[in-house]
Design a protein around this motif. Structure first.
Motif, PDB file in Angstrom:
ATOM      1  N   GLU A 104       0.624  -1.367  -0.161  1.00 47.95           N
ATOM      2  CA  GLU A 104      -0.040  -0.041  -0.013  1.00 47.95           C
ATOM      3  C   GLU A 104       1.078   1.710  -0.170  1.00 47.95           C
ATOM      4  OE1 GLU A 104      -3.051  -0.126   3.312  1.00 47.95           O
ATOM      5  OE2 GLU A 104      -4.213  -0.832   2.490  1.00 47.95           O
ATOM      6  N   ASP A 105       2.000   1.526   1.030  1.00 43.99           N
ATOM      7  CA  ASP A 105       2.486   2.262   0.836  1.00 43.99           C
ATOM      8  C   ASP A 105       3.539   2.849  -0.730  1.00 43.99           C
ATOM      9  OD1 ASP A 105       1.961   2.739   4.010  1.00 43.99           O
ATOM     10  OD2 ASP A 105       3.725   1.959   4.432  1.00 43.99           O
ATOM     11  N   ALA A 106       4.576   1.699  -1.085  1.00 44.60           N
ATOM     12  CA  ALA A 106       4.713   2.171  -2.401  1.00 44.60           C
ATOM     13  C   ALA A 106       4.131   2.652  -3.368  1.00 44.60           C
ATOM     14  CB  ALA A 106       5.270   0.860  -2.894  1.00 44.60           C
ATOM     15  N   VAL A 107       2.953   1.311  -3.783  1.00 50.34           N
ATOM     16  CA  VAL A 107       1.822   1.858  -4.891  1.00 50.34           C
ATOM     17  C   VAL A 107       1.402   3.087  -4.353  1.00 50.34           C
ATOM     18  CG1 VAL A 107      -0.108   1.274  -6.103  1.00 50.34           C
ATOM     19  CG2 VAL A 107       1.338  -0.507  -5.376  1.00 50.34           C
ATOM     20  N   SER A 108       0.697   3.622  -3.174  1.00 45.91           N
ATOM     21  CA  SER A 108       0.000   5.178  -3.216  1.00 45.91           C
ATOM     22  C   SER A 108       1.350   6.036  -3.241  1.00 45.91           C
ATOM     23  CB  SER A 108      -0.405   4.696  -1.694  1.00 45.91           C
ATOM     24  OG  SER A 108      -1.116   4.429  -0.711  1.00 45.91           O
ATOM     25  N   ASN A 109       2.541   5.746  -3.091  1.00 49.88           N
ATOM     26  CA  ASN A 109       3.326   7.005  -2.961  1.00 49.88           C
ATOM     27  C   ASN A 109       3.039   7.027  -4.718  1.00 49.88           C
ATOM     28  OD1 ASN A 109       4.963   8.411  -0.428  1.00 49.88           O
ATOM     29  ND2 ASN A 109       4.232   6.658  -0.082  1.00 49.88           N
ATOM     30  N   LEU A 110       4.180   5.934  -5.333  1.00 54.44           N
ATOM     31  CA  LEU A 110       4.398   6.005  -6.674  1.00 54.44           C
ATOM     32  C   LEU A 110       2.786   6.699  -7.717  1.00 54.44           C
ATOM     33  CD1 LEU A 110       5.980   2.645  -7.351  1.00 54.44           C
ATOM     34  CD2 LEU A 110       6.578   4.524  -6.961  1.00 54.44           C
ATOM     35  N   LEU A 111       1.927   6.700  -6.935  1.00 52.82           N
ATOM     36  CA  LEU A 111       0.674   7.002  -7.232  1.00 52.82           C
ATOM     37  C   LEU A 111       0.412   8.502  -7.298  1.00 52.82           C
ATOM     38  CD1 LEU A 111      -2.655   4.403  -6.457  1.00 52.82           C
ATOM     39  CD2 LEU A 111      -1.205   4.671  -8.612  1.00 52.82           C
ATOM     40  N   TYR A 112       1.068   8.960  -6.292  1.00 49.16           N
ATOM     41  CA  TYR A 112       0.415  10.248  -6.222  1.00 49.16           C
ATOM     42  C   TYR A 112       2.680  11.332  -6.885  1.00 49.16           C
ATOM     43  CZ  TYR A 112       1.199  14.801  -3.570  1.00 49.16           C
ATOM     44  OH  TYR A 112       1.376  15.976  -2.538  1.00 49.16           O
ATOM     45  N   ALA A 113       2.916  10.507  -6.292  1.00 49.35           N
ATOM     46  CA  ALA A 113       4.354  11.092  -7.549  1.00 49.35           C
ATOM     47  C   ALA A 113       4.354  11.357  -8.877  1.00 49.35           C
ATOM     48  CB  ALA A 113       5.410  10.654  -7.362  1.00 49.35           C
ATOM     49  N   ALA A 114       3.647  10.527  -9.522  1.00 46.59           N
ATOM     50  CA  ALA A 114       3.853  10.140 -10.623  1.00 46.59           C
ATOM     51  C   ALA A 114       3.343  11.382 -11.276  1.00 46.59           C
ATOM     52  CB  ALA A 114       2.780   9.407 -11.370  1.00 46.59           C
ATOM     53  N   PRO A 115       2.252  12.482 -11.849  1.00 49.02           N
ATOM     54  CA  PRO A 115       1.632  13.404 -12.140  1.00 49.02           C
ATOM     55  C   PRO A 115       2.191  14.754 -11.695  1.00 49.02           C
ATOM     56  CG  PRO A 115       0.051  13.024 -10.436  1.00 49.02           C
ATOM     57  CD  PRO A 115       0.610  11.734 -10.101  1.00 49.02           C
ATOM     58  N   ALA A 142      -4.695   8.600  -3.513  1.00 49.35           N
ATOM     59  CA  ALA A 142      -3.725   8.785  -3.006  1.00 49.35           C
ATOM     60  C   ALA A 142      -2.808   9.592  -3.985  1.00 49.35           C
ATOM     61  CB  ALA A 142      -2.396   7.340  -3.990  1.00 49.35           C
ATOM     62  N   SER A 143      -3.358  10.466  -5.115  1.00 54.56           N
ATOM     63  CA  SER A 143      -3.231  11.764  -6.050  1.00 54.56           C
ATOM     64  C   SER A 143      -3.674  12.491  -5.680  1.00 54.56           C
ATOM     65  CB  SER A 143      -3.617  11.449  -7.393  1.00 54.56           C
ATOM     66  OG  SER A 143      -5.273  10.959  -8.062  1.00 54.56           O
ATOM     67  N   GLU A 144      -4.911  12.586  -4.994  1.00 51.50           N
ATOM     68  CA  GLU A 144      -5.748  13.593  -4.202  1.00 51.50           C
ATOM     69  C   GLU A 144      -5.824  13.584  -2.584  1.00 51.50           C
ATOM     70  OE1 GLU A 144      -9.943  13.625  -5.790  1.00 51.50           O
ATOM     71  OE2 GLU A 144      -9.318  13.485  -7.472  1.00 51.50           O
ATOM     72  N   LEU A 145      -4.533  12.694  -2.261  1.00 48.43           N
ATOM     73  CA  LEU A 145      -4.461  12.845  -1.185  1.00 48.43           C
ATOM     74  C   LEU A 145      -5.434  12.861   0.256  1.00 48.43           C
ATOM     75  CD1 LEU A 145      -1.746  15.533  -0.515  1.00 48.43           C
ATOM     76  CD2 LEU A 145      -1.360  13.036  -0.720  1.00 48.43           C
ATOM     77  N   ARG A 146      -6.648  11.714   0.455  1.00 49.37           N
ATOM     78  CA  ARG A 146      -7.832  11.285   0.763  1.00 49.37           C
ATOM     79  C   ARG A 146      -7.141  10.879   2.119  1.00 49.37           C
ATOM     80  NH1 ARG A 146     -12.284   9.707  -4.074  1.00 49.37           N
ATOM     81  NH2 ARG A 146     -12.112  11.341  -5.298  1.00 49.37           N
ATOM     82  N   ARG A 147      -7.900  10.681   2.832  1.00 49.85           N
ATOM     83  CA  ARG A 147      -7.477  10.067   4.385  1.00 49.85           C
ATOM     84  C   ARG A 147      -7.293   8.546   4.088  1.00 49.85           C
ATOM     85  NH1 ARG A 147      -8.324  11.667   9.892  1.00 49.85           N
ATOM     86  NH2 ARG A 147     -10.043  13.551   8.803  1.00 49.85           N
ATOM     87  N   ASN A 148      -6.042   8.297   4.813  1.00 53.89           N
ATOM     88  CA  ASN A 148      -6.054   7.182   4.917  1.00 53.89           C
ATOM     89  C   ASN A 148      -5.423   6.267   3.815  1.00 53.89           C
ATOM     90  OD1 ASN A 148      -6.375   6.720   7.495  1.00 53.89           O
ATOM     91  ND2 ASN A 148      -8.486   6.138   7.275  1.00 53.89           N
ATOM     92  N   CYS A 149      -4.626   7.603   2.743  1.00 54.57           N
ATOM     93  CA  CYS A 149      -4.447   7.113   1.518  1.00 54.57           C
ATOM     94  C   CYS A 149      -2.781   6.402   1.315  1.00 54.57           C
ATOM     95  CB  CYS A 149      -4.150   8.404   0.558  1.00 54.57           C
ATOM     96  SG  CYS A 149      -3.475   9.867   0.881  1.00 54.57           S
ATOM     97  N   GLY A 150      -2.319   6.722   2.692  1.00 55.27           N
ATOM     98  CA  GLY A 150      -1.407   5.880   2.273  1.00 55.27           C
ATOM     99  C   GLY A 150       0.390   6.344   1.838  1.00 55.27           C
ATOM    100  N   VAL A 151       0.121   7.960   1.959  1.00 57.77           N
ATOM    101  CA  VAL A 151       0.955   8.731   1.074  1.00 57.77           C
ATOM    102  C   VAL A 151       1.919   9.299   1.640  1.00 57.77           C
ATOM    103  CG1 VAL A 151       2.051  10.331  -0.103  1.00 57.77           C
ATOM    104  CG2 VAL A 151      -0.199   9.102  -1.586  1.00 57.77           C
ATOM    105  N   SER A 152       2.981   8.534   1.889  1.00 58.17           N
ATOM    106  CA  SER A 152       3.899   9.775   3.208  1.00 58.17           C
ATOM    107  C   SER A 152       3.953  11.525   3.376  1.00 58.17           C
ATOM    108  CB  SER A 152       5.355   8.632   3.441  1.00 58.17           C
ATOM    109  OG  SER A 152       6.561   9.714   1.894  1.00 58.17           O
ATOM    110  N   GLN A 153       3.979  11.539   4.453  1.00 55.50           N
ATOM    111  CA  GLN A 153       4.271  12.778   4.494  1.00 55.50           C
ATOM    112  C   GLN A 153       5.690  13.709   4.486  1.00 55.50           C
ATOM    113  OE1 GLN A 153       1.607  15.244   5.621  1.00 55.50           O
ATOM    114  NE2 GLN A 153       2.922  16.570   5.702  1.00 55.50           N
ATOM    115  N   LYS A 154       6.521  12.659   4.154  1.00 53.93           N
ATOM    116  CA  LYS A 154       8.205  13.288   3.860  1.00 53.93           C
ATOM    117  C   LYS A 154       7.182  13.169   2.126  1.00 53.93           C
ATOM    118  CE  LYS A 154      13.080  12.450   3.941  1.00 53.93           C
ATOM    119  NZ  LYS A 154      13.780  12.224   4.735  1.00 53.93           N
TER     120      LYS A 154
END
Length: 279
Positions: A104-115, A142-154
């Motif tokens: 979840e962490d890996a996939v969510s962060n990759l989805l957020y970083a892509a765009p 993930a891309s819209e940072l919804r609650r419990n999306c798994g994207v790291s704060q860093k």
């Protein structure tokens, strides 16, 4: 929708395509990092030259570009780590329809970083494949940072378009000047730094009021964003209690733990630290 269509048409998800694309992304990362490192080297050389010519204010302006480039280098390191994790656990992607907890962490962060990494076509393809596999709702969370999306704060901080603080820029400029034997002549006092922090706090307060007053279609998403602003405002408020003179700072490290600040030694050696994946 993509998974349902594949099921209706009898199509099976192929992990080989995902694995190949991830490997290509890892190869692309080396090129992107080298290009970014070259930019950092050139910008730091310009800063040093400006300092030696006593153009200290111009040098302070150039520091912002160094910070942004270094932040992106950190993002590349994080993406590199997540890509390797995805390859190591690629079989889990094939076994389940929902995103496995382990990924979840890996996939969510990759989805957020892509765009937010437009010059990274392989990462865009990874996003398309993962969205098709786990659904648009998961990808949008993930891309819209919804609650419990798994994207790291860093990851969020490193990809933020917001300008770094005056405190951060001063800290770095002081370090670069010290490493190169240049005496700073900037007339920037700790009171000016505190004044900037007060302005930042007011901005956060206005944004929080906006979240509280406006009606939203997606309550969970907006609650998450409002919480993030409240947290940032609290951090800014805490920093207001600290006051220090950067011109006399002999330390090469940031005792306040600010992730956006780096020592001159780190920049001159251009050593990029690997980022630990949050578990």
């Amino acid at each position: 929708m993509g998974r349902k269509l594949d099921a209706l048409l009898g199509r099976k998800f192929k992990t080989s395509k995902l694995k190949t694309t991830v490997n290509l992304a890892i190869s692309r990362l080396s090129l992107l990092k080298n290009n970014r490192l070259a930019r950092v080297t050139i910008t730091i050389s310009d800063v040093i030259q400006l300092l030696r010519l006593n153009h200290h204010q111009q040098a302070l302006l150039q520091i912002e570009q160094v910070i942004k480039d270094q932040n992106m280098l950190d993002v590349y390191d994080m993406i590199h780590t997540y890509c390797y994790l995805l390859i190591q656990m690629i079989n889990l992607v094939d076994q389940v329809n929902e995103c496995p907890k382990e990924l979840e962490d890996a996939v969510s962060n990759l989805l957020y970083a892509a765009p937010r990494c437009g010059e990274f076509p392989e990462l865009q393809k990874i996003r398309v494949i993962l969205t098709r596999r786990f659904g648009k709702e998961f990808a949008n969370d993930a891309s819209e940072l919804r609650r419990n999306c798994g994207v790291s704060q860093k990851m969020i901080q490193k990809l933020s378009p917001a300008q770094s603080t005056l405190e951060c820029r001063m800290k770095m400029l002081t370090g670069i000047a010290k490493e190169n034997g240049v005496i700073l002549q900037l007339e920037i006092s700790s009171s000016e730094i505190r004044k900037e922090k007060v302005m930042e706090k007011k901005k956060f307060g206005k944004k929080i009021s906006f979240f509280k007053s406006k009606k939203y279609k997606d309550a969970t998403q907006d609650a998450f964003e409002a919480e993030a602003y409240v947290s940032a405002a609290a951090k800014t408020s805490t920093e207001l209690t600290r006051s220090e003179s950067f011109a006399s700072d002999d330390s090469d490290s940031d005792s306040n733990g600010n992730e956006l600040c780096y020592s001159a030694k780190d920049y001159n050696t251009l050593e990029v630290q690997q980022v630990n994946v949050r578990k």
